[in-house]
Scaffold this active site. Structure first.
Site, short mmCIF file in Angstrom:
data_model
loop_
_atom_site.label_atom_id
_atom_site.label_comp_id
_atom_site.label_asym_id
_atom_site.label_seq_id
_atom_site.Cartn_x
_atom_site.Cartn_y
_atom_site.Cartn_z
N ASP A 100 0.81 -1.23 0.00
CA ASP A 100 0.00 0.00 0.00
C ASP A 100 0.84 1.27 0.00
OD1 ASP A 100 -2.34 -1.46 0.02
OD2 ASP A 100 -2.49 -1.48 2.21
N ARG B 163 -3.50 2.31 -9.30
CA ARG B 163 -2.53 3.20 -8.63
C ARG B 163 -1.30 3.50 -9.47
NH1 ARG B 163 -3.12 1.26 -2.34
NH2 ARG B 163 -4.93 2.58 -2.00
C1 S3P Z 1 -5.15 -5.96 3.32
C2 S3P Z 1 -4.42 -6.60 2.36
C3 S3P Z 1 -3.86 -5.93 1.17
C4 S3P Z 1 -3.83 -4.41 1.32
C5 S3P Z 1 -5.12 -3.88 1.90
C6 S3P Z 1 -5.39 -4.50 3.25
C7 S3P Z 1 -5.66 -6.73 4.47
O1 S3P Z 1 -4.65 -6.23 0.05
O2 S3P Z 1 -3.57 -3.81 0.08
O3 S3P Z 1 -5.05 -2.48 2.03
O4 S3P Z 1 -6.10 -6.12 5.47
O5 S3P Z 1 -5.64 -7.96 4.40
P1 S3P Z 1 -4.39 -7.57 -0.82
O6 S3P Z 1 -4.61 -8.72 0.03
O7 S3P Z 1 -5.39 -7.50 -1.93
O8 S3P Z 1 -2.98 -7.42 -1.30
#
Ligand code: S3P
Length: 449
Positions: A324, A355
């Protein structure tokens, strides 16, 4: 519909002071969900009171849990126990939140209920097939738009089957969705991940008394839970969000004279890749004293300005631990001396916005030289902050919004963003907190800068 709130960020003096950033978003979602699935009461302190997490709270209430904001920021959840969620009578609107949607689809998959999920203009474009596929194998049924997009209806089952599933993409959301479904499935559910993603679900399941088996296997790690799990209500103290802290950290690394201390930040090694990367670029960042709280490493972080950063090649294997943080890293790279190369970024295209495209478009408008590939970004820095003076489109993406506001703190001309309202999803007091440290962000009339 909320009205857009354009914001403008101007060159600021040094950022100084000690500040407490809001609770971690990933951990906050899980604390509410796991509390709702637990037997007994869960008390949560430090919960992020952002829109995404509040959407999780509303959904858990619709599924039968009692959740109250007691007083002084203490949240009390009366859980109903795994297997006992009730069918929601209304459509579950998850707003902007992919984590709420994917994890809740997992929970609903192994409960005997029907539910319909929808979201805002950003969320309805995001791929849900990645959870629909494994959850279908476990016995859930889905009806949704082509390409697996919201609005999406799920028919869960009280007789879900445990599966073994190898993640095709590095995603903690997909891993968590499957493990959560596994809590009420028959037998063992195993997720194999080739790239270590954030492990808050595993840590918190253990904190709620659920055994989670983690073993090394060829090609990665196998994480297993057994059906018929019982979670026991407990206390959860949510640490500060390293992803939110990254905006202040990068600001302090690029605004001359800065010296800030961020209190109680989660520095789980699967989350803190941005801090390692900034250090690799020459930043002065200190973890004061790491302590473990409910399975999560937590520390104060001190960031002192130390001159221009240096461009680096970001190791591709580090990407999941800072997935992120690429928007804000790109701002640091735009001010750095030399070339910063970022690869393995395909997932950035399916976040709250595309992004990669939004970063590239915004930086080019600010006068930064770069090259964007299908899953890569190369930024050419000259050791000076860029010109700025641009109006940035944010496409309902909180992290794009905050990143360009950070860049506006050093660019030659101010940077405007078209809409600051999405910041409420993850960091509701961002503007106040940055300004208290010395930033100069304020409301703007929407016009080309
Ligand atoms: C998250 C996992 C990530 C991240 C998101 C929060 C989580 O996404 O980008 O902001 O809380 O498990 P992805 O699992 O799609 O990579």
């Amino acid at each position: 519909m909320t009205l857009a709130t354009p914001l403008i960020s101007r060159k600021s003096g040094p950022l100084t002071g000690t500040t407490r950033i809001p609770g971690d978003k990933s951990i906050s979602h899980r604390a509410l969900m796991f509390g709702a699935l637990a037997e007994g009461e869960t008390m949560i302190s430090g919960l992020l009171e952002g829109e995404d997490v509040m959407n999780t709270a509303s959904a858990m209430r619709a599924l039968g849990a009692k959740i109250v904001d007691d007083s002084d920021g203490l949240w009390r959840v009366e859980g109903i126990g795994v297997g006992h969620l009730k069918e929601p009578s209304e459509i579950l609107d998850m707003g902007n939140s992919g984590t709420s949607t994917r994890l809740l689809l997992g929970i609903c998959a192994s409960h005997e209920l029907n539910a319909i999920f929808t979201g805002d203009k950003s969320l309805i474009k995001r791929p849900m097939k990645r959870v629909m596929e494994p959850l279908s194998q476990m016995g859930a049924h889905f009806l949704g738009r082509d390409g697996g997009r919201l609005p999406l209806a799920i028919k869960g089952t009280g007789r879900a089957k445990g599966i073994e599933y190898t993640l095709p993409v590095a995603s903690a959301q997909v891993k968590s969705a499957i493990l959560l479904a596994g809590l009420n499935a028959q037998g063992t559910t195993t997720v194999i991940e080739g790239h270590a993603t954030r492990d808050h679900s595993e840590n918190m399941l253990r904190h709620f008394g659920v055994p989670v088996d983690i073993t090394k296997v060829p090609g990665g790690e196998a994480i297993s839970v057994t059906g018929g799990a019982r979670l026991l209500g407990c206390a959860v103290d949510v640490p500060g969000d390293p992803s939110s802290g990254a905006f202040l950290a990068v600001a302090a690394c690029i605004v001359p004279g800065s010296n800030i201390r961020l209190q109680r930040v989660c520095v789980n090694p699967r989350r803190d890749g941005i801090y390692t990367t900034l250090k690799d670029m020459g930043a002065d960042i200190t973890y004061v004293k790491v302590e473990t709280d409910a399975g999560e490493p937590v520390t104060d972080i001190i960031i002192r300005y130390k001159g221009a950063l240096t461009g680096i090649d970001v190791p591709p294997e580090r990407v999941p631990s800072m997935i992120d943080e690429f928007p804000v890293l790109a701002m640091a790279a735009a001010c750095a001396q030399g070339i910063t190369r970022m690869t393995n970024l395909a997932e950035l295209r399916v976040k709250e916005s595309d992004r990669l495209q939004m970063i590239a478009d915004g930086l080019v408008a600010c006068g930064v030289k770069l090259e964007m590939g299908e899953d890569s970004l190369i930024i050419y820095g000259n050791g000076q902050p860029p010109q700025g003076g641009a109006l940035i489109e944010t496409a309902l993406d909180h992290r794009i919004a905050m990143s360009f506001l950070v860049l506006g703190m050093v660019s030659a001309e101010p940077i405007q963003i078209d809409d600051g309202t999405p910041i409420r999803t993850s960091f509701p007091n961002f503007v106040r907190l940055v300004n208290e440290c010395g930033g100069m962000i304020e409301a703007a009339a929407l016009q080309a800068a």
